[in-house]
Design a protein around this motif. Structure first.
Motif, PDB file in Angstrom:
ATOM      1  N   VAL A 152       3.979 -42.310 -17.657  1.00  0.00           N
ATOM      2  CA  VAL A 152       4.047 -42.310 -19.118  1.00  0.00           C
ATOM      3  C   VAL A 152       3.648 -43.687 -19.630  1.00  0.00           C
ATOM      4  O   VAL A 152       4.297 -44.692 -19.323  1.00  0.00           O
ATOM      5  N   ASP A 153       2.537 -43.730 -20.381  1.00  0.00           N
ATOM      6  CA  ASP A 153       2.050 -44.986 -20.983  1.00  0.00           C
ATOM      7  C   ASP A 153       1.953 -46.105 -19.945  1.00  0.00           C
ATOM      8  O   ASP A 153       2.354 -47.248 -20.184  1.00  0.00           O
ATOM      9  N   LEU A 154       1.411 -45.781 -18.782  1.00  0.00           N
ATOM     10  CA  LEU A 154       1.363 -46.719 -17.661  1.00  0.00           C
ATOM     11  C   LEU A 154       0.291 -47.783 -17.884  1.00  0.00           C
ATOM     12  O   LEU A 154      -0.867 -47.476 -18.151  1.00  0.00           O
ATOM     13  N   CYS A 155       0.705 -49.048 -17.754  1.00  0.00           N
ATOM     14  CA  CYS A 155      -0.219 -50.170 -17.925  1.00  0.00           C
ATOM     15  C   CYS A 155      -0.085 -51.128 -16.747  1.00  0.00           C
ATOM     16  O   CYS A 155       1.004 -51.323 -16.205  1.00  0.00           O
ATOM     17  N   THR A 192       2.919 -53.131 -15.316  1.00  0.00           N
ATOM     18  CA  THR A 192       3.201 -54.128 -16.340  1.00  0.00           C
ATOM     19  C   THR A 192       4.053 -53.515 -17.455  1.00  0.00           C
ATOM     20  O   THR A 192       5.004 -54.122 -17.941  1.00  0.00           O
ATOM     21  N   ASN A 193       3.692 -52.290 -17.838  1.00  0.00           N
ATOM     22  CA  ASN A 193       4.445 -51.534 -18.845  1.00  0.00           C
ATOM     23  C   ASN A 193       4.352 -50.053 -18.497  1.00  0.00           C
ATOM     24  O   ASN A 193       3.516 -49.633 -17.695  1.00  0.00           O
ATOM     25  N   GLY A 194       5.183 -49.271 -19.149  1.00  0.00           N
ATOM     26  CA  GLY A 194       5.173 -47.836 -18.922  1.00  0.00           C
ATOM     27  C   GLY A 194       6.201 -47.421 -17.885  1.00  0.00           C
ATOM     28  O   GLY A 194       6.890 -48.254 -17.287  1.00  0.00           O
ATOM     29  N   LYS A 195       6.287 -46.117 -17.674  1.00  0.00           N
ATOM     30  CA  LYS A 195       7.293 -45.579 -16.752  1.00  0.00           C
ATOM     31  C   LYS A 195       6.657 -44.603 -15.763  1.00  0.00           C
ATOM     32  O   LYS A 195       5.680 -43.933 -16.077  1.00  0.00           O
ATOM     33  N   ILE A 196       7.247 -44.547 -14.574  1.00  0.00           N
ATOM     34  CA  ILE A 196       6.835 -43.609 -13.539  1.00  0.00           C
ATOM     35  C   ILE A 196       8.062 -42.807 -13.133  1.00  0.00           C
ATOM     36  O   ILE A 196       9.125 -43.379 -12.838  1.00  0.00           O
ATOM     37  N   TYR A 197       7.931 -41.495 -13.115  1.00  0.00           N
ATOM     38  CA  TYR A 197       9.026 -40.619 -12.729  1.00  0.00           C
ATOM     39  C   TYR A 197       8.661 -39.867 -11.457  1.00  0.00           C
ATOM     40  O   TYR A 197       7.566 -39.292 -11.342  1.00  0.00           O
ATOM     41  N   TYR A 198       9.569 -39.881 -10.518  1.00  0.00           N
ATOM     42  CA  TYR A 198       9.417 -39.115  -9.282  1.00  0.00           C
ATOM     43  C   TYR A 198      10.581 -38.140  -9.202  1.00  0.00           C
ATOM     44  O   TYR A 198      11.738 -38.555  -9.201  1.00  0.00           O
ATOM     45  N   LYS A 199      10.266 -36.848  -9.201  1.00  0.00           N
ATOM     46  CA  LYS A 199      11.304 -35.813  -9.238  1.00  0.00           C
ATOM     47  C   LYS A 199      12.270 -36.069 -10.401  1.00  0.00           C
ATOM     48  O   LYS A 199      13.496 -35.964 -10.267  1.00  0.00           O
ATOM     49  N   ASP A 200      11.692 -36.431 -11.538  1.00  0.00           N
ATOM     50  CA  ASP A 200      12.423 -36.643 -12.789  1.00  0.00           C
ATOM     51  C   ASP A 200      13.324 -37.875 -12.773  1.00  0.00           C
ATOM     52  O   ASP A 200      14.115 -38.075 -13.704  1.00  0.00           O
ATOM     53  N   LYS A 201      13.213 -38.719 -11.751  1.00  0.00           N
ATOM     54  CA  LYS A 201      13.973 -39.968 -11.721  1.00  0.00           C
ATOM     55  C   LYS A 201      13.016 -41.132 -11.946  1.00  0.00           C
ATOM     56  O   LYS A 201      11.925 -41.164 -11.378  1.00  0.00           O
ATOM     57  N   ASP A 218     -12.568 -47.534 -17.470  1.00  0.00           N
ATOM     58  CA  ASP A 218     -12.004 -48.613 -18.288  1.00  0.00           C
ATOM     59  C   ASP A 218     -10.482 -48.531 -18.370  1.00  0.00           C
ATOM     60  O   ASP A 218      -9.869 -48.749 -19.433  1.00  0.00           O
ATOM     61  N   GLY A 219      -9.866 -48.194 -17.246  1.00  0.00           N
ATOM     62  CA  GLY A 219      -8.414 -48.159 -17.190  1.00  0.00           C
ATOM     63  C   GLY A 219      -7.763 -46.949 -17.814  1.00  0.00           C
ATOM     64  O   GLY A 219      -6.539 -46.896 -17.935  1.00  0.00           O
ATOM     65  N   LYS A 220      -8.563 -45.968 -18.220  1.00  0.00           N
ATOM     66  CA  LYS A 220      -8.029 -44.760 -18.841  1.00  0.00           C
ATOM     67  C   LYS A 220      -8.550 -43.525 -18.120  1.00  0.00           C
ATOM     68  O   LYS A 220      -9.646 -43.545 -17.549  1.00  0.00           O
ATOM     69  N   ILE A 221      -7.784 -42.447 -18.160  1.00  0.00           N
ATOM     70  CA  ILE A 221      -8.265 -41.176 -17.634  1.00  0.00           C
ATOM     71  C   ILE A 221      -9.097 -40.511 -18.727  1.00  0.00           C
ATOM     72  O   ILE A 221      -8.574 -40.113 -19.762  1.00  0.00           O
ATOM     73  N   MET A 262      -2.449 -47.554 -20.734  1.00  0.00           N
ATOM     74  CA  MET A 262      -1.738 -46.419 -21.359  1.00  0.00           C
ATOM     75  C   MET A 262      -2.102 -45.092 -20.700  1.00  0.00           C
ATOM     76  O   MET A 262      -2.523 -44.127 -21.357  1.00  0.00           O
ATOM     77  N   ILE A 263      -1.923 -45.033 -19.394  1.00  0.00           N
ATOM     78  CA  ILE A 263      -2.238 -43.813 -18.651  1.00  0.00           C
ATOM     79  C   ILE A 263      -1.056 -42.852 -18.672  1.00  0.00           C
ATOM     80  O   ILE A 263       0.082 -43.238 -18.403  1.00  0.00           O
TER      81      ILE A 263
END
Length: 253
Positions: free
Chosen positions: A9-12, A62-71, A220-223, A27-28
């Protein structure tokens, strides 16, 4: 219905560069699903490997969140993250990173001792079974320097499978192999995926990419693009290659 296993979510990810910031990931937002064979493509320097390493926790965002199995992985201490990488993630690299003074069997077994409650006998039996599955059991007692690149990479895949990972992260796994060994490794990854293994792979090779069923294009850093295809069948290889090539052309690859 697909089961989400990994989410960004909003991965930077940024690096300092001559007093400024180089935004490698910008912001991936993406989701990875259980049982999918997902491939990340893009031009050189697009951030493909950085995205793979950040999603797997080998690098920090640097910013954003990563969730693995909702954690939320970002909230884990480094030891907790290291435990997850050891127990639930598998890694395959272009350079195999096998331990030079250990045999292929020992290389495959070594990660089985990390955080596992298995006996030495159980670990070695599983390692041998995986070397058999990856068609390299004949070289189990050889050192990495005594086998071909293809055999070493198959042993590395066995090592990645040792702890029954939820996801295999593969960074250009065929980049250092010849054509025959490339085909052998890709066939093996395809077979593992058919058995339910989730795979997230970075590649620049269309012939490798066609083994996937989901394609992400990084620019350019985006999907900037996404495509899905039916599961790989060797009889459809040429047609799949044409479809992927056309899609990449539409992405200005």
């Amino acid at each position: 219905m697909k089961t989400q296993i990994l989410k960004a979510v909003d991965l930077c990810k940024s690096f300092a560069n001559n007093g400024g910031q180089n935004h490698v990931l910008d912001m991936i937002n993406l989701e990875i699903y259980k049982g999918d064979f997902t491939v990340i493509m893009g031009s050189s320097g697009a951030g493909k490997s950085t995205l793979l390493y950040t999603l797997s926790g080998m690098d920090t965002a640097t910013n954003g969140k990563i969730y693995y199995k909702d954690k939320e992985l970002n909230s884990y201490a480094e030891k907790q993250m290291a435990d997850i990488r050891a127990r639930e993630f598998g890694f395959i690299f272009q350079q195999m990173h096998l331990i030079s003074n250990l045999t292929l069997l020992e290389n495959a077994a070594v990660v089985g001792y990390l955080g596992q409650k298995k006996s030495t006998k159980e670990v070695r039996e599983r390692a041998l079974a995986l070397l058999t599955q990856t068609h390299v059991e004949h070289a189990k007692d050889r050192l990495p320097s005594q086998v071909s690149g293809g055999e070493a990479q198959r042993a590395a895949i066995a090592r990645a499978m040792m702890n029954e990972p939820e996801i295999i992260f593969a960074d250009e796994p065929t980049g250092a192999l010849n054509k025959r060994n490339t085909e052998d490794v890709l066939d093996l990854l395809t077979e593992l995926n058919r058995q339910g293994q989730s795979i997230l792979m970075v590649t620049h090779d269309i012939r490798a990419a066609i083994h996937a069923d989901r394609f992400l294009y990084l620019e350019d850093g985006k999907i900037s693009g996404e495509m899905e295809m039916p599961p790989y069948e060797s009889k459809d290889a040429k047609n799949r290659e044409k479809q992927v090539d056309a899609w990449l052309s539409s992405m200005s690859w």
